[in-house]
Design an enzyme around this catalytic site. Structure first.
Site, short mmCIF file in Angstrom:
data_model
loop_
_atom_site.label_atom_id
_atom_site.label_comp_id
_atom_site.label_asym_id
_atom_site.label_seq_id
_atom_site.Cartn_x
_atom_site.Cartn_y
_atom_site.Cartn_z
N ILE A 91 28.23 4.32 -30.00
CA ILE A 91 27.01 5.01 -30.40
C ILE A 91 26.69 4.74 -31.86
O ILE A 91 25.53 4.57 -32.24
CB ILE A 91 27.16 6.53 -30.16
N GLU A 92 27.72 4.67 -32.69
CA GLU A 92 27.52 4.50 -34.12
C GLU A 92 27.10 3.08 -34.50
O GLU A 92 26.19 2.90 -35.32
CB GLU A 92 28.81 4.86 -34.88
#
Length: 257
Positions: A91-92
């Site tokens: 996600i990051e």
């Protein structure tokens, strides 16, 4: 996230994370009102529907970075953290160790300069250890250990704090009677971040991901440089943050200096 839940429908949507938690953990119990369960599940479903058509591409990215994934899972087990936290780098940064955001977060775990220094990394013009996979993972997991313990092993609150800062989450908790993630007033980015994490957990087989002898297999055509470039660029767009949270006014609740 590891609350005792009576709502079976909700349990089925998060059981994938439960089964992948470190088995030696002493799990705490948090009774969540049903209307919060329903609200949370609805938002997770929305993100799942957005991500699910791209399940193959998402899983392929985990395969490309299997060595890093294995390392992270081993460290999560060692520190008695939920294995599902291996999803955070997807996600990051989509596992791009060179990623840099507009807010100056950097590396696999998208650590802000102050957070990185707080947990022992060197961040300077000469050297930035946020781009070192091993060192940044050490710092990120130390931060996650701190947050997970601080928020009573509540995964939703831990993720929210990782995204927007523990000070912000702590202040939000003080403003409400019901101490549950869905009751808090937090930035939209943070709310979406947590929902997206749980949606991603429903798409990725963490049990197989943790087993290097099984893993996912890429077809020869999907491993080409051009194909990989397009897939990674697409994933960054899929997971990108639309807004930037101003972290400056939110001071950490404890200093490690």
């Amino acid at each position: 996230m590891f609350e005792s839940l009576s709502n079976r429908r909700y349990q089925s949507s998060v059981s994938h994370l439960d089964c992948c938690a470190y088995t030696a953990f002493s799990l705490t119990s948090h009774a969540i009102p049903q209307h919060y369960q329903v609200k949370f599940e609805q938002q997770v479903t929305k993100h799942y529907q957005r991500l699910s058509p791209h399940k193959k591409v998402i899983n392929s990215q985990f395969t490309r970075h299997q060595k890093t994934v294995q390392h992270i899972i081993q460290q999560l087990d060692k520190n008695e953290l939920p294995r599902s936290m291996v999803l955070i780098p997807m996600i990051e940064s989509t596992f791009d160790q060179h990623a840099v955001s507009h807010a100056k977060a950097a590396g696999l775990w998208q650590l802000m300069p102050a957070t990185a220094k707080r947990f022992g990394l060197t961040v300077s013009n000469q050297q930035d250890e946020r781009f070192n996979i091993t060192r940044s993972t050490e710092a990120a997991l130390q931060y996650l250990i701190f947050l997970y313990n601080k928020f009573d092993k509540d995964l939703k609150l831990t993720l929210a704090a990782y995204n927007s800062g523990e000070g912000r989450v702590q202040r939000a908790l003080k403003r409400v009677v019901d101490k549950h993630f869905s009751a808090l007033r937090l930035p939209n980015e943070t709310i979406d971040y947590v929902h997206k994490f749980y949606a991603l957990a429903k798409l990725v087989d963490l049990k197989n991901l943790a087993n290097s002898s099984i893993g996912y297999r890429l077809s020869p055509s999907s491993t080409s440089t051009l194909s990989t470039h397009h897939e990674v660029r697409f994933l960054k767009q899929l997971f990108e943050t639309k807004t930037v949270i101003n972290m400056d006014p939110i001071k950490p609740l404890i200093s490690f200096n």
